[in-house]
Design a protein around this motif. Sequence first.
Motif, PDB file in Angstrom:
ATOM      1  N   LYS A 154       0.574  -1.162   0.475  1.00  0.00           N
ATOM      2  CA  LYS A 154      -0.008  -0.310   0.404  1.00  0.00           C
ATOM      3  C   LYS A 154       0.659   1.227   0.031  1.00  0.00           C
ATOM      4  O   LYS A 154       0.063   2.141  -0.113  1.00  0.00           O
ATOM      5  CB  LYS A 154      -1.089  -0.011   1.299  1.00  0.00           C
ATOM      6  CG  LYS A 154      -1.885  -1.296   1.088  1.00  0.00           C
ATOM      7  CD  LYS A 154      -2.827  -1.133   2.619  1.00  0.00           C
ATOM      8  CE  LYS A 154      -3.793  -2.236   2.182  1.00  0.00           C
ATOM      9  NZ  LYS A 154      -4.951  -2.461   3.775  1.00  0.00           N
ATOM     10  N   MET A 155       2.026   1.515   0.097  1.00  0.00           N
ATOM     11  CA  MET A 155       3.208   2.602   0.119  1.00  0.00           C
ATOM     12  C   MET A 155       4.228   1.737  -0.625  1.00  0.00           C
ATOM     13  O   MET A 155       4.162   0.691  -0.750  1.00  0.00           O
ATOM     14  CB  MET A 155       3.503   2.713   1.473  1.00  0.00           C
ATOM     15  CG  MET A 155       3.863   1.952   2.280  1.00  0.00           C
ATOM     16  SD  MET A 155       4.709   2.067   3.861  1.00  0.00           S
ATOM     17  CE  MET A 155       6.357   1.594   2.993  1.00  0.00           C
ATOM     18  N   ASP A 198      -0.314   7.603  -1.868  1.00  0.00           N
ATOM     19  CA  ASP A 198      -1.452   8.244  -2.374  1.00  0.00           C
ATOM     20  C   ASP A 198      -1.244   7.686  -3.504  1.00  0.00           C
ATOM     21  O   ASP A 198      -2.389   8.031  -4.375  1.00  0.00           O
ATOM     22  CB  ASP A 198      -1.939   9.964  -1.781  1.00  0.00           C
ATOM     23  CG  ASP A 198      -0.502  10.214  -2.062  1.00  0.00           C
ATOM     24  OD1 ASP A 198       0.699  10.249  -3.064  1.00  0.00           O
ATOM     25  OD2 ASP A 198      -1.249  11.583  -1.936  1.00  0.00           O
ATOM     26  N   GLY A 199       0.219   7.238  -4.001  1.00  0.00           N
ATOM     27  CA  GLY A 199      -0.117   6.675  -5.056  1.00  0.00           C
ATOM     28  C   GLY A 199       0.678   7.792  -6.334  1.00  0.00           C
ATOM     29  O   GLY A 199       0.422   7.161  -7.747  1.00  0.00           O
ATOM     30  N   ASP A 200       0.656   8.676  -5.952  1.00  0.00           N
ATOM     31  CA  ASP A 200       1.644   9.966  -7.087  1.00  0.00           C
ATOM     32  C   ASP A 200       2.378  10.115  -7.383  1.00  0.00           C
ATOM     33  O   ASP A 200       2.872  10.972  -8.087  1.00  0.00           O
ATOM     34  CB  ASP A 200       0.589  11.355  -6.178  1.00  0.00           C
ATOM     35  CG  ASP A 200       1.474  11.430  -5.272  1.00  0.00           C
ATOM     36  OD1 ASP A 200       2.294  10.962  -4.609  1.00  0.00           O
ATOM     37  OD2 ASP A 200       1.286  12.892  -4.762  1.00  0.00           O
ATOM     38  N   GLY A 201       3.792   9.213  -7.036  1.00  0.00           N
ATOM     39  CA  GLY A 201       4.999   9.344  -7.593  1.00  0.00           C
ATOM     40  C   GLY A 201       5.410  10.274  -6.388  1.00  0.00           C
ATOM     41  O   GLY A 201       7.191  10.088  -7.243  1.00  0.00           O
ATOM     42  N   ARG A 202       4.781  10.544  -5.775  1.00  0.00           N
ATOM     43  CA  ARG A 202       6.096  11.378  -4.908  1.00  0.00           C
ATOM     44  C   ARG A 202       6.149  11.052  -3.169  1.00  0.00           C
ATOM     45  O   ARG A 202       4.974  10.528  -2.718  1.00  0.00           O
ATOM     46  CB  ARG A 202       5.770  12.739  -4.997  1.00  0.00           C
ATOM     47  CG  ARG A 202       6.067  13.907  -6.746  1.00  0.00           C
ATOM     48  CD  ARG A 202       5.241  14.826  -6.904  1.00  0.00           C
ATOM     49  NE  ARG A 202       3.906  15.013  -6.279  1.00  0.00           N
ATOM     50  CZ  ARG A 202       3.124  16.683  -6.184  1.00  0.00           C
ATOM     51  NH1 ARG A 202       3.650  17.477  -6.865  1.00  0.00           N
ATOM     52  NH2 ARG A 202       1.858  15.759  -6.551  1.00  0.00           N
ATOM     53  N   PRO A 203       6.835  11.591  -2.604  1.00  0.00           N
ATOM     54  CA  PRO A 203       6.607  11.061  -1.136  1.00  0.00           C
ATOM     55  C   PRO A 203       6.012  12.050  -0.388  1.00  0.00           C
ATOM     56  O   PRO A 203       5.385  12.942  -0.821  1.00  0.00           O
ATOM     57  CB  PRO A 203       8.103  11.717  -0.982  1.00  0.00           C
ATOM     58  CG  PRO A 203       8.924  12.280  -1.713  1.00  0.00           C
ATOM     59  CD  PRO A 203       7.919  11.756  -2.916  1.00  0.00           C
ATOM     60  N   ASP A 204       5.039  11.833   1.111  1.00  0.00           N
ATOM     61  CA  ASP A 204       4.052  12.356   1.438  1.00  0.00           C
ATOM     62  C   ASP A 204       4.717  13.215   2.681  1.00  0.00           C
ATOM     63  O   ASP A 204       5.077  12.472   3.438  1.00  0.00           O
ATOM     64  CB  ASP A 204       3.086  11.479   1.594  1.00  0.00           C
ATOM     65  CG  ASP A 204       1.951  10.459   0.708  1.00  0.00           C
ATOM     66  OD1 ASP A 204       1.841  11.270  -0.241  1.00  0.00           O
ATOM     67  OD2 ASP A 204       2.083   9.747   1.504  1.00  0.00           O
ATOM     68  N   THR A 205       4.406  14.415   2.632  1.00  0.00           N
ATOM     69  CA  THR A 205       4.977  14.975   3.921  1.00  0.00           C
ATOM     70  C   THR A 205       6.651  14.901   4.202  1.00  0.00           C
ATOM     71  O   THR A 205       6.764  14.500   4.751  1.00  0.00           O
ATOM     72  CB  THR A 205       4.262  15.102   5.112  1.00  0.00           C
ATOM     73  OG1 THR A 205       3.012  14.688   4.943  1.00  0.00           O
ATOM     74  CG2 THR A 205       4.224  16.048   5.939  1.00  0.00           C
TER      75      THR A 205
END
Length: 445
Positions: free
Chosen positions: A97-98, A123-130
């Motif tokens: 999931k990540m 979230d799967g947008d190809g960029r790290p979250d926060t």
Amino acid sequence: MRNLTRGALALTLPLVLPAALCAAPAQAAPPSAPPGAKEGWRLVADEPFNRHLDDRRAPWKPDGDGPSSPYNVDMYDNDGAYFDTVGGPAFRQQLAKMKTYRKSFAFGKRGWLTAELAARDADGDGRPDTPPTLTSRGGVAHLDEPAHQAGVVIRSTRDLPAEYRVEMTLRGLDFGGQRGGSWDYPDGRINGYSPDGCKTNFPWASGGDFARPECEWANVRTDSNGFYYMSIMDYRQVAPHNNVFVHAHRKVAMDGYNRYKYTGTGLLNCNPVTKQYEPYSAGTGNGVNALFMTDDRRYATMPGTEYLMQSECGFRKGGAIVSAVDMKPELLPEQPYTFAIERRDGAYTMEMSGVFAHVGRATFRYTRAFVQDGEPIWHYNQRPDEYDGRFDADWTWQGPGGTLTDRGTWPAGSAYPDRFMIGDPHMNFYEGSAKVDDIRLYVPD
């Protein structure tokens, strides 16, 4: 049963046991000496953070784990066989999931330091979250980690020498602990964590139901926050990983383990004036733990090594974690702290200096020989000929995924580099910010 054997180096010679040492403080040099000079030591590398540093110059890259990853170390990696064992098939389902993203870059003179940052993309947008950041402003390095599902550390780029002193100055700290006498901050944060959303140790644990939803995993916000002021690790590509992995790879460590409103018996404070242990609740949750790791397992279900803890209150092996001193973060940056680790004459020394509760301005030093009273410091040997294999063991784990044996946790012929680390290496715990300055490396004069 799956058997995995750790890599070992060549033949070893007989072990020589050094005597216990009572180390004298590293003396400051005369006023005419250059900055950072210390009697008996020669400064060989220094980072004052006077040049601009910005991690945005380095790209985020996906890390797929596995044997092809430069961050692949052993069965306790983020995708390690240990988690397949204790978590069963549900672990792989949760891990899918990540994705993990990392960035790494060298800095300082001749690149003697390396920054390692890691974050997740859920979230799967190809960029790290926060994602975390590492920058320098005003001659100080700023380590900022706005979400606990990430990590940021500064490490040595190359192996440390056979004998050395490494130190850093702390000029700011906001990784939990009480502020103004409260664990709940005026800005809404709880022990340094943002109040937004659930914050858990997902997807890495030493047991439990791995199939449960993320928000039903252990709540880290009301468990603990923390920071590594200085630690010596036993592998080369030191970088953020899950907390289980980190606990298996420390030789010695000075860290903060700030437990939210903790009233149990698993933590103690040392009052350096009365030399008496006090309940954890008697402090402010800003303690410094000075931990020498040894070969015994601290936990039945995970690979953390046992703690040898020296303080002004005496010596303890295992049991309650002892905070040797209680810091006063509200005095930063005007009253900075200095943390140092030395390896010299067959022993490690941990040193902390600054203004502490009860005692005021003071310096505390704690030294243990590589092997003292039959207790070794975990993976102390940088060379095969420093160790004869007497503390080798097999560790066996069981769970929904079957049985797994980690064979040869410290075999004859093995060798383990010393690499220092500062920051937060836990990708499923800890959140906040810190200001670090004047990282220095010395060798004997």
